[in-house]
Design a protein around this motif. Structure first.
Motif, PDB file in Angstrom:
ATOM      1  N   ASP A  52     -34.308 -15.998  -6.200  1.00  0.00           N
ATOM      2  CA  ASP A  52     -33.583 -14.788  -6.571  1.00  0.00           C
ATOM      3  C   ASP A  52     -32.488 -14.477  -5.545  1.00  0.00           C
ATOM      4  O   ASP A  52     -31.389 -14.065  -5.909  1.00  0.00           O
ATOM      5  CB  ASP A  52     -34.513 -13.595  -6.793  1.00  0.00           C
ATOM      6  N   MET A  53     -32.760 -14.731  -4.265  1.00  0.00           N
ATOM      7  CA  MET A  53     -31.731 -14.511  -3.250  1.00  0.00           C
ATOM      8  C   MET A  53     -30.604 -15.522  -3.421  1.00  0.00           C
ATOM      9  O   MET A  53     -29.421 -15.180  -3.336  1.00  0.00           O
ATOM     10  CB  MET A  53     -32.311 -14.630  -1.843  1.00  0.00           C
ATOM     11  N   LYS A  54     -30.955 -16.753  -3.686  1.00  0.00           N
ATOM     12  CA  LYS A  54     -29.955 -17.801  -3.888  1.00  0.00           C
ATOM     13  C   LYS A  54     -29.025 -17.431  -5.053  1.00  0.00           C
ATOM     14  O   LYS A  54     -27.815 -17.575  -4.957  1.00  0.00           O
ATOM     15  CB  LYS A  54     -30.652 -19.130  -4.167  1.00  0.00           C
TER      16      LYS A  54
ATOM     17  N   THR B   4     -24.104 -26.171   0.866  1.00  0.00           N
ATOM     18  CA  THR B   4     -25.113 -26.632   1.823  1.00  0.00           C
ATOM     19  C   THR B   4     -25.952 -25.460   2.322  1.00  0.00           C
ATOM     20  O   THR B   4     -27.181 -25.561   2.413  1.00  0.00           O
ATOM     21  CB  THR B   4     -24.447 -27.350   3.012  1.00  0.00           C
ATOM     22  N   ALA B   5     -25.316 -24.351   2.636  1.00  0.00           N
ATOM     23  CA  ALA B   5     -26.037 -23.173   3.122  1.00  0.00           C
ATOM     24  C   ALA B   5     -26.999 -22.649   2.051  1.00  0.00           C
ATOM     25  O   ALA B   5     -28.127 -22.255   2.365  1.00  0.00           O
ATOM     26  CB  ALA B   5     -25.057 -22.088   3.549  1.00  0.00           C
ATOM     27  N   LEU B   6     -26.576 -22.641   0.793  1.00  0.00           N
ATOM     28  CA  LEU B   6     -27.453 -22.183  -0.288  1.00  0.00           C
ATOM     29  C   LEU B   6     -28.680 -23.077  -0.430  1.00  0.00           C
ATOM     30  O   LEU B   6     -29.763 -22.602  -0.769  1.00  0.00           O
ATOM     31  CB  LEU B   6     -26.697 -22.137  -1.619  1.00  0.00           C
ATOM     32  N   ASN B   7     -28.514 -24.353  -0.150  1.00  0.00           N
ATOM     33  CA  ASN B   7     -29.644 -25.281  -0.261  1.00  0.00           C
ATOM     34  C   ASN B   7     -30.725 -25.004   0.775  1.00  0.00           C
ATOM     35  O   ASN B   7     -31.858 -25.445   0.621  1.00  0.00           O
ATOM     36  CB  ASN B   7     -29.165 -26.728  -0.152  1.00  0.00           C
ATOM     37  N   LEU B   8     -30.408 -24.280   1.827  1.00  0.00           N
ATOM     38  CA  LEU B   8     -31.379 -23.937   2.862  1.00  0.00           C
ATOM     39  C   LEU B   8     -32.239 -22.731   2.477  1.00  0.00           C
ATOM     40  O   LEU B   8     -33.258 -22.470   3.100  1.00  0.00           O
ATOM     41  CB  LEU B   8     -30.660 -23.654   4.185  1.00  0.00           C
TER      42      LEU B   8
END
Length: 130
Positions: free
Chosen positions: A102-104, A93-97
């Protein structure tokens, strides 16, 4: 946090200390990107510009941003080093924000990508529209 590597919904969990180390690394990368602005603003254009109080505030702000990013990175590292590797977390969920791909990718456990500061230094002269 959970002690199970996979919850009933099929979400993968990973050690929180690993996640925190990757976040810390991103903050160090941010600090390096910000530091690269300083030479652009102090390239000796004119003594009037360099003596300007507004310019000095900008330079001090850049320096403060770098110090804060590095300080937060160290703080997160310090906490992460003291966490038990049994503390697992699902960061889906945090990654989806995060909107920067590239940061993801760098924040995902299985991906090892070069830091942004390194990539942009090597790509000097290239232009990317966003």
């Amino acid at each position: 946090m959970t002690k199970s590597p996979i919850d009933p919904g099929g979400n993968l969990h990973e050690p929180l200390n690993d996640v925190m180390a990757r976040i810390s690394s991103e903050l160090v990368d941010v600090a390096e990107l910000i530091e690269r602005l300083e030479p652009l603003l102090s390239n000796g254009r004119s003594t009037e510009f360099l003596a300007s109080p507004d310019h000095m505030r900008v330079m001090q702000g850049i320096d403060l941003a770098v110090q804060k990013a590095r300080g937060l990175a160290g703080f997160i590292d310090g906490i992460g080093e003291r966490l038990d590797s049994d503390h697992l977390i699902d960061i889906t969920t945090a990654l989806n924000l995060i909107t920067l791909e590239d940061m993801k990718r760098r924040l995902k456990a299985s991906i090892h990508a070069a830091p942004s500061a390194e990539i942009y230094q090597k790509a000097s002269g290239d232009l990317e529209f966003f």
